[in-house]
Structures are given as structure tokens and as C-alpha cells.
Scaffold this motif. Structure first.
Motif: not given
Length: 364
Positions: A246-260
Motif C-alpha cells: 500500500l503506497l501513499f504518495q505526496d504531491s511531488v511524484g516520481g514513481l514509475e511502473v514498468q509496462n509488463p
């Protein structure tokens, strides 16, 4: 207020398909980077359902998200913004403490997995080779600091709490939030059980020991030149170890997910009021890879320019709750995820064997 990027994520969850009269499916959309999306799912429909049929609709959405992407955005989850804001506030207070006070509660044992981890000590990666990870850590350490918190009643391994005088309300806030996240995890796992054609309570006695890890993360401001080397990132590409995160993010961002499907990384920007949830390695093993444990990373957001050749990234906070099965739970392929044409890919392993092995190699 939503940014343009956040609005684009929302719009793509309901985007019409080519032609009139129907919508494209998630399975169709994720096969192209231009249409890739992480589904946004209203979990209140499951929490408030009055029939198994209603629950099954949401359960199927969740399982579809984990099959195709490995990630979902969950809204209607029941955790108020006030609770999350308080955790952020107490987390920020902790990371502002002097280094010598934080070092009094330093992480020192992969089985315990509790305490403060200073910037550069961890190097998340998919490798399980200790020498390779050590080389990566020396070359490109993760530019973050963390605080790791487990169940507080463990008979052997104790949490490492700062003194109340140094961090007022920290322990009380984190213990309450730990329980809140465990309760949500339990209900989401009930939905996954239904979506995998199991009894709704299939996982209940395999996750009730609360062998989880609450991780507070702080990404300090950093000069862009320090992030431009080979392999550098705020947090390197990796999958998570347990059932769900469970990930709670602030407003800055930066998370990237690999398209499988294409292997390209796509942004997973923060959407107010949502939790990003991803499947971990043990849930993928449990499902015989029917559900995906997808690679993801944290990259630097746009930097503030301080000279012609240099910039500084903003500070970033996030909160991750790593959900794990009971440490003695045996993880082996589920009966609904195997068959003559899809035999089990994995040998049985206990949660403790798998997770402690990964943690021992990840830290210095």
C-alpha cells in the motif's frame, strides 16, 4: 487540485476504444505505451456490498488490474486524508531529527527489519547476489532514508522507537496506522480470493499474524548532477517481496511502473485520495504468476534550476506498507492457478525464508 498529468491518468481509465459503442479493455490498453493505464478502482463498492455478486464485480476489477499491470489505484478505501496527513507530519518530524538521534535506532538485522536506514545504505534491485548488490550500492546507492516499523508485540524482535521527548506522538501515530493498514490489507485480500475463484476467507488465517513492515520514506533534495550517473535513481528498479504494498504518495511524484508488455517505464503520478497498491513477489508465486509482481522505480521529479548546469530536486515523502503473509505460511501455487496446461512454476517456500533472504542481500 489535480494536475494535467493526474487528470490524464483519470481520463485514461474511462477512455473509449476505437469505434463507437464500447470501451477498450485494460488488457488491450496496456499492450501499447500510448494507451497504458493503471486502473482506478472504487473499493467502497466492495466494502459496502450487500451480495456476493456485488463483491465479485469489484474483485474481478482488482484481479484484472494485478493480472495485466500489477498495480492499481484504490479509492473508496476508508482511510481518511486526516489520518494520512498526521502520519506524514510525524514522519517528517522524525527525519528532521539530528543524525545522532536517528542513529540511536539504526536498522541492524534483516530478520527484525526494524529501525532507521540512512541515505545510501539500501540498494533495491532485482539481483539476489550479495557481491553484485554491494557493487551497485557503492556505484549508485539509493538516495533516500527510511524508518522501518513492524508489529510491536513481536515476542523476539522489537521496534526501535525514538524517545517520546524527541518525537512526541510518533510511536502512537505509527502503531495506529499500522493497524489501519493491516485491516485494509485483510479486506483487499478477501477481494483477491474471490477474484481467483477461492473462498473469500481463503487467505485470512495465512495473514493474520501481521508480519508486515511500515516504511516511512524521505527523499532529501539532491543536486541533479548526482542523479545523472549510470544506474542512479532515487530508488532503483525493483519488485516488492510480500503480498501487497500500500503506497501513499505526496504531491511531488516520481514513481514509475514498468509496462509488463513493452518493458517501458510509465509514470504513476499521485492522485489525491487514492492509494497505489501493487502485487508483490510472494503473491505472484502464490498465484503461479497469474498476478504480476511488476518492476517499479522512483526517479527524480523536475528540478529547480540553481545555475546554468545544475539543479536541485524537491524533497519527497512517501509511506509504504509492505503486507506479508505469516512468517511460517507456506507459499505454494494456488489450486485455481494451476492445471495440466499451467503446472506450478515454483517450489514451496515459507514467507520468512523468502523475505529474510532478500533483505539480507539488499542492505549493507
Amino acid at each position: 487540485m489535480l494536475t494535467i498529468r493526474q487528470l490524464s491518468v483519470l481520463c485514461r481509465t474511462v477512455k473509449p476504444a476505437k469505434g463507437w459503442g464500447r470501451y477498450s479493455t485494460l488488457a488491450e490498453d496496456v499492450r501499447s505505451d500510448s494507451t497504458f493505464r493503471i486502473p482506478l478502482i472504487d473499493f467502497s463498492k466492495f466494502r459496502n456490498a450487500t451480495s456476493l455478486t456485488e463483491k465479485r464485480r469489484t474483485a474481478d476489477e482488482i484481479v484484472s488490474g494485478f493480472k495485466e499491470v500489477g498495480f492499481i489505484y484504490l479509492t473508496g478505501h476508508g482511510i481518511s486524508s486526516e489520518i494520512v496527513d498526521r502520519v506524514y507530519s510525524k514522519s517528517a518530524d522524525f527525519f528532521r531529527l539530528p543524525a545522532d538521534i536517528k542513529d540511536q535506532v539504526a536498522w541492524d538485522d534483516p530478520r527484525a527489519n526494524r529501525g532507521y536506514v540512512q541515505v545510501g545504505r539500501e540498494r533495491v534491485t532485482q539481483s539476489s547476489d550479495a557481491a553484485e548488490i554491494a557493487a551497485l550500492r557503492a556505484k549508485a546507492p539509493d538516495s533516500k532514508e527510511t524508518m522501518e516499523i513492524g508489529r510491536d508485540w513481536d515476542p523476539v524482535y522489537k521496534n526501535k522507537w525514538p524517545q517520546e521527548i524527541n518525537a512526541p506522538g510518533f510511536k502512537e501515530t505509527m502503531l495506529a496506522f499500522f493497524q489501519t493498514c493491516h485491516d485494509l490489507h485483510t479486506v483487499v485480500m478477501r477481494s483477491i480470493a474471490l477474484g481467483l475463484d477461492l473462498q473469500e476467507d481463503f487467505f485470512s488465517q495465512k495473514i493474520h499474524d501481521q508480519c508486515h513492515n511500515l516504511r516511512l520514506l524521505s527523499y532529501p533534495p539532491i543536486r541533479t548532477s548526482l542523479l545523472q550517473g549510470d544506474g542512479q535513481a532515487r530508488a532503483g528498479a525493483h519488485s516488492d517481496y510480500g503480498t501487497l504494498t500500500l503506497l501513499f504518495q505526496d504531491s511531488v511524484g516520481g514513481l514509475e511502473v514498468q509496462n509488463p508488455h513493452t518493458k517501458k517505464y510509465q509514470p504513476a503520478p499521485p492522485i489525491p485520495g487514492t492509494i497505489v497498491i501493487n502485487a508483490g513477489d510472494l503473491l505472484a508465486r502464490w498465484s503461479n504468476d497469474v498476478l504480476r509482481s511488476t518492476l517499479h522505480r522512483v526517479v527524480a521529479p523536475p528540478a529547480q534550476k540553481i545555475s546554468e548546469t545544475e539543479g536541485v530536486t524537491p524533497a519527497r515523502q512517501s509511506i509504504a506498507f509492505f503486507c506479508n503473509p505469516n512468517f511460517d505460511a507456506v507459499i505454494e501455487s494456488l489450486p485455481t492457478c494451476t492445471g495440466p496446461s499451467n503446472p506450478s512454476k515454483y517450489h514451496a517456500v515459507t514467507t520468512e525464508e523468502y523475505i529474510v533472504g532478500r533483505l539480507a542481500a539488499t542492505y549493507s
